[in-house]
Design an enzyme around this catalytic site. Structure first.
Site, mmCIF file in Angstrom:
data_model
loop_
_atom_site.group_PDB
_atom_site.id
_atom_site.type_symbol
_atom_site.label_atom_id
_atom_site.label_comp_id
_atom_site.label_asym_id
_atom_site.label_seq_id
_atom_site.Cartn_x
_atom_site.Cartn_y
_atom_site.Cartn_z
ATOM 1 N N CYS A 94 36.143 -55.185 9.548
ATOM 2 C CA CYS A 94 37.096 -55.425 8.458
ATOM 3 C C CYS A 94 37.662 -54.144 7.869
ATOM 4 C CB CYS A 94 36.431 -56.247 7.360
ATOM 5 S SG CYS A 94 35.743 -57.806 7.957
ATOM 6 N N HIS A 153 40.642 -55.288 1.472
ATOM 7 C CA HIS A 153 40.351 -56.232 2.554
ATOM 8 C C HIS A 153 40.303 -57.642 1.978
ATOM 9 C CE1 HIS A 153 38.579 -58.529 5.663
ATOM 10 N NE2 HIS A 153 37.384 -58.569 5.112
ATOM 11 N N ASN A 194 40.272 -64.819 5.916
ATOM 12 C CA ASN A 194 39.775 -63.495 6.289
ATOM 13 C C ASN A 194 40.188 -63.216 7.730
ATOM 14 O OD1 ASN A 194 38.266 -61.269 7.114
ATOM 15 N ND2 ASN A 194 36.402 -61.908 6.064
#
Length: 319
Positions: free
Chosen positions: A113, A245, A275
């Site tokens: 990520c 993020h 995500n």
């Protein structure tokens, strides 16, 4: 002094949208449970015939078009991804082939990520050192390929997509006298917490210790983010935007407040996209710029965190 800047951005998401109501038909969950815990309402899902390099190439093509460039104007391709199925050719090489490039350097970076902000720093360093003139930096992940669709704690989180930027050299400051457009990176990791976010096994599957990640992010990241601002000579109050993020709305909103970015537009693309790992920051940034929510030259903090409990952040100027 040679500096660098982001010249243009692009993003891409697959056409198929999976809603919380759709997920309720797969696992024991519902819209209220998902939105109250992570803030996600929809996510985009790539089909079996849409590999990661195809997502990446679509985003790259949009960034090139926005910059008024052709593929061979770029001499390096960096792709941040952790969901490529094949080892070789790497994803960057496959993107270069899709775009018809002739001889670029091609590198993949797997920092999950935090991959895009690591890749952006790597591109910045390569241009400053004279190793490249112009770099195509892409964050792309197909998280649905590594998802256990019977696990309601993880399958509700993920989506697929890609975001791309063009990094190029500038002479110390841009045409308006503002500082060069990519600030110094602050990066690091917490190796002893590598177990907190994982993509492991055969077939590989995404798993995480959500509470551990939440506690670490909300307690440790604000000070790190402020330090990244300090390295660029920008105070949090001067930020026009914050793009973290896109992991969980319950992490993003408290973090932005604790950083002290009181005047900033805060990216909340997680609500619509889920995500998307390394794709989340460039995709969210590109959408904010596309919608005119961030003016040209504005200072924006980018900060990635997640897998390996690695992190990387820098302040950039909007092209």
């Amino acid at each position: 002094m040679t500096g660098t800047r982001i010249a243009a951005l692009g993003h891409y998401q697959p056409a198929k949208v999976l809603t919380n109501h759709d997920l309720a038909g797969l696992v024991d969950t519902d819209d209220a449970w998902i939105t109250s815990r992570v803030g996600i309402r929809t996510r985009h899902v790539a089909g079996p015939d849409e590999p990661v390099d195809e997502l990446a190439a679509h985003a790259a093509g949009k960034a090139l078009a926005a910059a008024g460039l052709v593929p061979d104007d770029v001499d390096m391709v960096l792709v941040a991804t952790s969901t490529a199925i094949d080892r070789s050719p790497n994803t960057a090489a496959r993107v270069a082939a899709r775009l018809g490039m002739t001889s670029p350097a091609t590198l993949d970076l797997n920092v999950v990520c935090a991959g895009f902000t690591h890749a952006l720093a790597t591109a910045d360093h390569a241009v400053r050192a004279g190793g490249a003139r112009r770099v195509l930096v892409i964050g792309a992940d197909k998280m649905t390929d590594v998802t256990d669709w019977t696990d309601r704690t993880t399958c509700v989180l993920v989506g697929d997509g890609a975001g791309a930027v063009i990094v190029e050299a500038v002479d110390g400051a841009d045409a308006d006298g503002a500082p060069a457009g990519i600030g110094p990176v602050l990066w690091g990791s917490v190796p002893e917490m590598g177990h907190a976010v994982r993509i492991e096994g055969t077939p590989p599957r995404f798993a995480q210790e959500g509470q551990s990640v939440y506690r670490w992010a909300t307690q440790q990241l604000p000070a790190l983010a402020r330090k990244a601002c300090e390295r660029s000579g920008v105070t949090p109050e001067e930020l026009a935007g914050v793009v973290l993020h896109q992991a969980n709305l319950r992490i993003i909103e408290p973090l932005a407040a604790k950083i002290g970015a009181v005047n900033a537009v805060v990216a909340r693309d997680v609500v619509d996209s889920g995500n998307t790992s390394a794709a989340s920051i460039p995709m969210a940034l590109a959408k904010l710029v596309e919608r005119g929510e961030l003016p040209s030259g504005a200072a924006v903090l980018l900060f990635g965190f997640g897998g390996n409990l690695s992190y990387a952040g820098q302040v950039i100027r909007v092209p």
